[in-house]
Design a protein around this motif. Structure first.
Motif, PDB file in Angstrom:
ATOM      1  N   LEU A   1       1.027  -1.190   0.036  1.00  9.55           N
ATOM      2  CA  LEU A   1       0.477  -0.322   0.092  1.00  9.55           C
ATOM      3  C   LEU A   1       0.832   1.144  -0.165  1.00  9.55           C
ATOM      4  O   LEU A   1       0.120   2.201  -0.759  1.00  9.55           O
ATOM      5  CB  LEU A   1      -0.832  -0.067   1.076  1.00  9.55           C
ATOM      6  N   ARG A   2       2.154   1.267   0.570  1.00 10.28           N
ATOM      7  CA  ARG A   2       3.353   2.215   0.633  1.00 10.28           C
ATOM      8  C   ARG A   2       3.333   2.401  -1.112  1.00 10.28           C
ATOM      9  O   ARG A   2       3.300   3.759  -0.677  1.00 10.28           O
ATOM     10  CB  ARG A   2       3.725   1.917   1.851  1.00 10.28           C
ATOM     11  N   SER A   3       3.746   1.468  -1.945  1.00 10.85           N
ATOM     12  CA  SER A   3       4.684   1.434  -2.995  1.00 10.85           C
ATOM     13  C   SER A   3       3.452   1.841  -3.664  1.00 10.85           C
ATOM     14  O   SER A   3       2.991   3.265  -4.449  1.00 10.85           O
ATOM     15  CB  SER A   3       4.319   0.771  -3.284  1.00 10.85           C
ATOM     16  N   HIS A   4       2.392   1.982  -3.351  1.00 10.10           N
ATOM     17  CA  HIS A   4       0.739   2.637  -4.110  1.00 10.10           C
ATOM     18  C   HIS A   4       0.351   4.086  -3.862  1.00 10.10           C
ATOM     19  O   HIS A   4       0.356   4.909  -5.082  1.00 10.10           O
ATOM     20  CB  HIS A   4      -0.980   1.791  -3.960  1.00 10.10           C
ATOM     21  N   MET A   5       0.483   4.183  -2.676  1.00 13.82           N
ATOM     22  CA  MET A   5       0.045   5.647  -2.183  1.00 13.82           C
ATOM     23  C   MET A   5       1.271   6.459  -2.872  1.00 13.82           C
ATOM     24  O   MET A   5       1.356   7.393  -3.223  1.00 13.82           O
ATOM     25  CB  MET A   5       0.279   5.618  -0.858  1.00 13.82           C
ATOM     26  N   ALA A   6       2.712   5.854  -3.248  1.00 11.96           N
ATOM     27  CA  ALA A   6       3.921   6.913  -3.676  1.00 11.96           C
ATOM     28  C   ALA A   6       3.941   7.120  -5.492  1.00 11.96           C
ATOM     29  O   ALA A   6       3.898   7.956  -5.574  1.00 11.96           O
ATOM     30  CB  ALA A   6       5.668   5.870  -3.617  1.00 11.96           C
ATOM     31  N   LYS A   7       3.193   5.899  -5.669  1.00 12.05           N
ATOM     32  CA  LYS A   7       2.613   6.386  -6.801  1.00 12.05           C
ATOM     33  C   LYS A   7       1.425   7.306  -7.265  1.00 12.05           C
ATOM     34  O   LYS A   7       1.528   8.188  -7.987  1.00 12.05           O
ATOM     35  CB  LYS A   7       1.929   5.520  -7.900  1.00 12.05           C
ATOM     36  N   TYR A   8       0.387   7.940  -5.720  1.00 13.80           N
ATOM     37  CA  TYR A   8      -0.556   8.219  -6.364  1.00 13.80           C
ATOM     38  C   TYR A   8      -0.076   9.758  -6.073  1.00 13.80           C
ATOM     39  O   TYR A   8      -0.080  10.600  -6.516  1.00 13.80           O
ATOM     40  CB  TYR A   8      -1.648   8.358  -5.106  1.00 13.80           C
ATOM     41  N   ILE A   9       1.012   9.792  -4.613  1.00  7.84           N
ATOM     42  CA  ILE A   9       1.404  11.037  -4.763  1.00  7.84           C
ATOM     43  C   ILE A   9       2.954  11.215  -5.948  1.00  7.84           C
ATOM     44  O   ILE A   9       2.409  12.865  -6.494  1.00  7.84           O
ATOM     45  CB  ILE A   9       2.333  11.047  -3.583  1.00  7.84           C
ATOM     46  N   CYS A  10       2.635  10.339  -6.562  1.00  9.86           N
ATOM     47  CA  CYS A  10       3.972  11.361  -7.581  1.00  9.86           C
ATOM     48  C   CYS A  10       2.612  12.433  -8.388  1.00  9.86           C
ATOM     49  O   CYS A  10       3.159  12.579  -9.169  1.00  9.86           O
ATOM     50  CB  CYS A  10       4.175  10.087  -8.844  1.00  9.86           C
TER      51      CYS A  10
END
Length: 159
Positions: A31-40
């Motif tokens: 989920l942290r990885s997915h959030m990093a993508k969203y933040i990008c």
């Protein structure tokens, strides 16, 4: 931090989200990885908004002609995925003398690379391709992007 109040609020929301993700998710959490993508994606939107808001605000204070302001708004509204070259192109369109200083600033501390990384990864994410972006990485790139936006605001404040 940037001076434009809308951009400042947008940047703060991004930073708040990064802090929240850092505290809620372990480094290896998917989920942290997915959030990093969203933040990008949010960072990319911030860059688009920055180019639009900074220059349209500046033109609205400098030009007595509403038609010029409308034209600038129309042209800047078309800017999408602004990489470092696009930043320089826009600056050059307003004043040829401002571009060399921005170019030098972008080259220092890999600021151009940071902006390009945000835009490149946004493109990958939006088109369903694999991205190796991390929360730590996007924060570092966003910090540098903020420096560039602040620099451009400072250039306009001098005039």
């Amino acid at each position: 931090m940037v001076k434009n109040s809308i951009l400042s609020q947008q940047a703060q929301k991004i930073y708040d989200l990064i802090i929240e993700c850092e505290s809620k998710f372990e480094e290896d959490d998917e989920l942290r990885s997915h959030m990093a993508k969203y933040i990008c994606i949010l960072c990319s939107g911030f860059l688009e908004n920055a180019m639009y808001l900074i220059y349209t605000d500046w033109v609205s204070t400098k030009s007595p002609h509403v038609h010029i302001e409308a034209y600038v708004q129309h042209m800047l509204n078309k800017v999408q995925n602004p990489n470092s070259d696009k930043f320089r192109e826009i600056v050059r369109a307003f004043n040829l003398e401002w571009e060399p200083a921005l170019k030098d600033f972008l080259q220092e501390e890999e600021r151009a690379s940071a902006i390009n990384y945000i835009i490149k990864d946004r493109h990958k994410i939006a088109h369903g391709k694999n991205s190796d972006i991390t929360l730590l990485g996007i924060k570092a790139h966003f910090d540098k992007a903020i420096e560039v936006v602040d620099f451009i605001e400072s250039q306009l404040a001098i005039v």
